[in-house]
Design a protein around this motif. Structure first.
Motif, PDB file in Angstrom:
ATOM      1  N   ASP A   1       0.724  20.674 -19.683  1.00  0.00           N
ATOM      2  CA  ASP A   1       0.700  19.622 -18.663  1.00  0.00           C
ATOM      3  C   ASP A   1       0.747  20.268 -17.286  1.00  0.00           C
ATOM      4  O   ASP A   1       1.033  21.468 -17.152  1.00  0.00           O
ATOM      5  CB  ASP A   1       1.882  18.656 -18.828  1.00  0.00           C
ATOM      6  CG  ASP A   1       3.228  19.345 -18.693  1.00  0.00           C
ATOM      7  OD1 ASP A   1       3.611  19.717 -17.561  1.00  0.00           O
ATOM      8  OD2 ASP A   1       3.903  19.530 -19.730  1.00  0.00           O
TER       9      ASP A   1
ATOM     10  N   TYR B   1      -1.760  10.780 -18.643  1.00  0.00           N
ATOM     11  CA  TYR B   1      -1.481  10.617 -17.210  1.00  0.00           C
ATOM     12  C   TYR B   1      -0.173   9.864 -17.048  1.00  0.00           C
ATOM     13  O   TYR B   1       0.123   8.916 -17.782  1.00  0.00           O
ATOM     14  CB  TYR B   1      -2.621   9.840 -16.542  1.00  0.00           C
ATOM     15  CG  TYR B   1      -2.344   9.402 -15.115  1.00  0.00           C
ATOM     16  CD1 TYR B   1      -2.663  10.221 -14.039  1.00  0.00           C
ATOM     17  CD2 TYR B   1      -1.779   8.156 -14.835  1.00  0.00           C
ATOM     18  CE1 TYR B   1      -2.411   9.827 -12.737  1.00  0.00           C
ATOM     19  CE2 TYR B   1      -1.521   7.751 -13.533  1.00  0.00           C
ATOM     20  CZ  TYR B   1      -1.840   8.585 -12.491  1.00  0.00           C
ATOM     21  OH  TYR B   1      -1.585   8.195 -11.197  1.00  0.00           O
ATOM     22  N   GLU B   2       0.604  10.284 -16.037  1.00  0.00           N
ATOM     23  CA  GLU B   2       1.841   9.576 -15.704  1.00  0.00           C
ATOM     24  C   GLU B   2       2.096   9.694 -14.212  1.00  0.00           C
ATOM     25  O   GLU B   2       1.952  10.763 -13.623  1.00  0.00           O
ATOM     26  CB  GLU B   2       3.021  10.167 -16.475  1.00  0.00           C
ATOM     27  CG  GLU B   2       4.351   9.481 -16.197  1.00  0.00           C
ATOM     28  CD  GLU B   2       5.491  10.120 -16.979  1.00  0.00           C
ATOM     29  OE1 GLU B   2       6.057   9.460 -17.857  1.00  0.00           O
ATOM     30  OE2 GLU B   2       5.775  11.311 -16.717  1.00  0.00           O
TER      31      GLU B   2
ATOM     32  N   GLU C   1      -0.438  -4.205 -19.286  1.00  0.00           N
ATOM     33  CA  GLU C   1      -1.069  -3.217 -20.166  1.00  0.00           C
ATOM     34  C   GLU C   1      -2.518  -3.627 -20.397  1.00  0.00           C
ATOM     35  O   GLU C   1      -2.802  -4.791 -20.703  1.00  0.00           O
ATOM     36  CB  GLU C   1      -0.330  -3.135 -21.492  1.00  0.00           C
ATOM     37  CG  GLU C   1      -0.911  -2.112 -22.467  1.00  0.00           C
ATOM     38  CD  GLU C   1      -0.147  -2.072 -23.773  1.00  0.00           C
ATOM     39  OE1 GLU C   1       0.814  -1.288 -23.876  1.00  0.00           O
ATOM     40  OE2 GLU C   1      -0.500  -2.842 -24.694  1.00  0.00           O
TER      41      GLU C   1
ATOM     42  N   ASP D   1      -4.133   1.681 -20.411  1.00  0.00           N
ATOM     43  CA  ASP D   1      -3.498   1.882 -19.108  1.00  0.00           C
ATOM     44  C   ASP D   1      -2.309   0.947 -18.982  1.00  0.00           C
ATOM     45  O   ASP D   1      -2.399  -0.244 -19.331  1.00  0.00           O
ATOM     46  CB  ASP D   1      -4.479   1.598 -17.968  1.00  0.00           C
ATOM     47  CG  ASP D   1      -5.612   2.599 -17.910  1.00  0.00           C
ATOM     48  OD1 ASP D   1      -5.333   3.802 -17.984  1.00  0.00           O
ATOM     49  OD2 ASP D   1      -6.780   2.172 -17.799  1.00  0.00           O
TER      50      ASP D   1
ATOM     51  N   GLN E   1      -1.826   9.853 -27.476  1.00  0.00           N
ATOM     52  CA  GLN E   1      -1.563  10.953 -26.546  1.00  0.00           C
ATOM     53  C   GLN E   1      -1.513  10.457 -25.110  1.00  0.00           C
ATOM     54  O   GLN E   1      -2.470   9.879 -24.599  1.00  0.00           O
ATOM     55  CB  GLN E   1      -2.671  12.015 -26.665  1.00  0.00           C
ATOM     56  CG  GLN E   1      -2.560  13.163 -25.669  1.00  0.00           C
ATOM     57  CD  GLN E   1      -1.325  14.013 -25.885  1.00  0.00           C
ATOM     58  OE1 GLN E   1      -0.992  14.355 -27.017  1.00  0.00           O
ATOM     59  NE2 GLN E   1      -0.647  14.371 -24.801  1.00  0.00           N
ATOM     60  N   LYS E   2      -0.366  10.684 -24.453  1.00  0.00           N
ATOM     61  CA  LYS E   2      -0.272  10.372 -23.021  1.00  0.00           C
ATOM     62  C   LYS E   2      -1.050  11.428 -22.240  1.00  0.00           C
ATOM     63  O   LYS E   2      -0.840  12.627 -22.422  1.00  0.00           O
ATOM     64  CB  LYS E   2       1.181  10.353 -22.561  1.00  0.00           C
ATOM     65  CG  LYS E   2       1.359   9.995 -21.076  1.00  0.00           C
ATOM     66  CD  LYS E   2       2.788  10.214 -20.601  1.00  0.00           C
ATOM     67  CE  LYS E   2       3.738   9.212 -21.200  1.00  0.00           C
ATOM     68  NZ  LYS E   2       5.103   9.322 -20.602  1.00  0.00           N
TER      69      LYS E   2
ATOM     70  N   GLU F   1       0.922   4.783 -16.499  1.00  0.00           N
ATOM     71  CA  GLU F   1       0.691   5.690 -17.621  1.00  0.00           C
ATOM     72  C   GLU F   1      -0.688   5.405 -18.205  1.00  0.00           C
ATOM     73  O   GLU F   1      -1.153   4.259 -18.191  1.00  0.00           O
ATOM     74  CB  GLU F   1       1.738   5.491 -18.719  1.00  0.00           C
ATOM     75  CG  GLU F   1       3.162   5.798 -18.317  1.00  0.00           C
ATOM     76  CD  GLU F   1       4.164   5.470 -19.401  1.00  0.00           C
ATOM     77  OE1 GLU F   1       5.332   5.847 -19.268  1.00  0.00           O
ATOM     78  OE2 GLU F   1       3.776   4.801 -20.390  1.00  0.00           O
ATOM     79  N   THR F   2      -1.323   6.442 -18.719  1.00  0.00           N
ATOM     80  CA  THR F   2      -2.573   6.288 -19.441  1.00  0.00           C
ATOM     81  C   THR F   2      -2.466   7.026 -20.767  1.00  0.00           C
ATOM     82  O   THR F   2      -2.016   8.181 -20.810  1.00  0.00           O
ATOM     83  CB  THR F   2      -3.770   6.841 -18.643  1.00  0.00           C
ATOM     84  OG1 THR F   2      -3.913   6.083 -17.437  1.00  0.00           O
ATOM     85  CG2 THR F   2      -5.062   6.730 -19.446  1.00  0.00           C
ATOM     86  N   TYR F   3      -2.867   6.357 -21.843  1.00  0.00           N
ATOM     87  CA  TYR F   3      -2.852   6.943 -23.182  1.00  0.00           C
ATOM     88  C   TYR F   3      -4.270   6.958 -23.748  1.00  0.00           C
ATOM     89  O   TYR F   3      -5.039   6.006 -23.554  1.00  0.00           O
ATOM     90  CB  TYR F   3      -1.959   6.125 -24.121  1.00  0.00           C
ATOM     91  CG  TYR F   3      -0.484   6.322 -23.901  1.00  0.00           C
ATOM     92  CD1 TYR F   3       0.252   7.184 -24.720  1.00  0.00           C
ATOM     93  CD2 TYR F   3       0.180   5.644 -22.888  1.00  0.00           C
ATOM     94  CE1 TYR F   3       1.616   7.356 -24.524  1.00  0.00           C
ATOM     95  CE2 TYR F   3       1.539   5.807 -22.678  1.00  0.00           C
ATOM     96  CZ  TYR F   3       2.255   6.672 -23.503  1.00  0.00           C
ATOM     97  OH  TYR F   3       3.601   6.844 -23.292  1.00  0.00           O
TER      98      TYR F   3
END
Length: 250
Positions: A90, A214-215, A181, A190, A211-212, A205-207
């Protein structure tokens, strides 16, 4: 209850219902104005208290209307942490934002590199620490958000409600927020938390699947900017100076 009192009660209820319908539907149609929506504090005690606002339930069907009722402050400073994730690693960025009078200045520090972005007058200027010159391109409606390394979350207003999979009031990082969401293509999800007091995105957050990737987290917020905060280019040219007065955007 005798028949006379029962009849009076029925009439009173009917009058109340008609009045409510007139205020919420007929009157806005005549005047062209909808009643002002005031968002409730999610932690507020309401039982036994008179309500000065119209509580709005946040659902996937209503959340777009609620978000549209929010407005951002014109002048503020804040600090964010933006983290990108990939398999096995990350990368975190520390982001500082100054906004005032239609200008947004951003400092992004990551891996020993500092990048500066300045959006204003329809232009995006970009340079790095130590530069005396800058790159300049046209700026669009979402450029200021992208310069902050955050998604342009108002895009959710244009979504089909079927893409909105969840929405409610939540507390996030000590702030009362509207949570939404959104399910995109190829399993991308998102999640946005929008602060009700500022209208600003305070977490996201983006999954991709499980798997995440982006935060974003807001660490500090202040409004308005101190008077005399300068928005300048690396050659010293001053484009704007804050007055220290905050005015909500329309």
């Amino acid at each position: 209850m005798d028949q006379k009192n029962r009849t009076i009660l029925v009439i009173a209820i009917a009058v109340t219902v008609v009045a409510a319908v007139f205020v919420s539907i007929v009157l806005p149609a005549i005047t062209g104005r909808a009643p002002q929506v005031t968002l409730p504090n999610v932690n507020q005690e309401t039982e036994g208290e008179s309500q000065a606002f119209l509580p709005v339930e946040v659902t996937p069907e209503t959340v777009q209307t609620v978000i549209a009722s929010l407005s951002r402050p014109d002048s503020y400073y804040r600090e964010l942490t933006v983290t990108l994730f990939w398999e096995g690693g990350d990368s975190a960025e520390q982001v500082e934002i100054w906004a005032d009078g239609g200008y947004v200045r951003t400092t992004i520090a990551t891996g020993g590199t500092v990048q500066y972005r300045l959006v204003g007058e329809g232009k995006l200027r970009l340079w790095y620490a130590g530069d005396q010159t800058w790159q300049e391109t046209e700026a669009g409606d979402g450029t200021a958000d992208l310069a902050q390394r955050i998604p342009t979350y108002e895009d959710v207003l244009d979504l089909d409600t079927q893409q909105i999979t969840a929405a409610n009031y939540e507390e996030k990082n000590g702030k009362d927020c509207i949570f939404i969401e959104v399910e995109g293509v190829q399993g991308v999800v998102d999640r946005y938390w929008i602060a009700t007091d500022t209208g600003l995105l305070c977490a996201a957050e983006t999954y991709e699947g499980d798997q995440k990737v982006y935060e974003m987290t807001e660490n500090q917020f202040q409004a308005p900017l101190e008077a005399g905060t300068v928005f300048s280019l690396p050659d010293g040219t001053v484009l704007h100076e804050s007055s220290g007065v905050t005015v909500p955007e329309e």
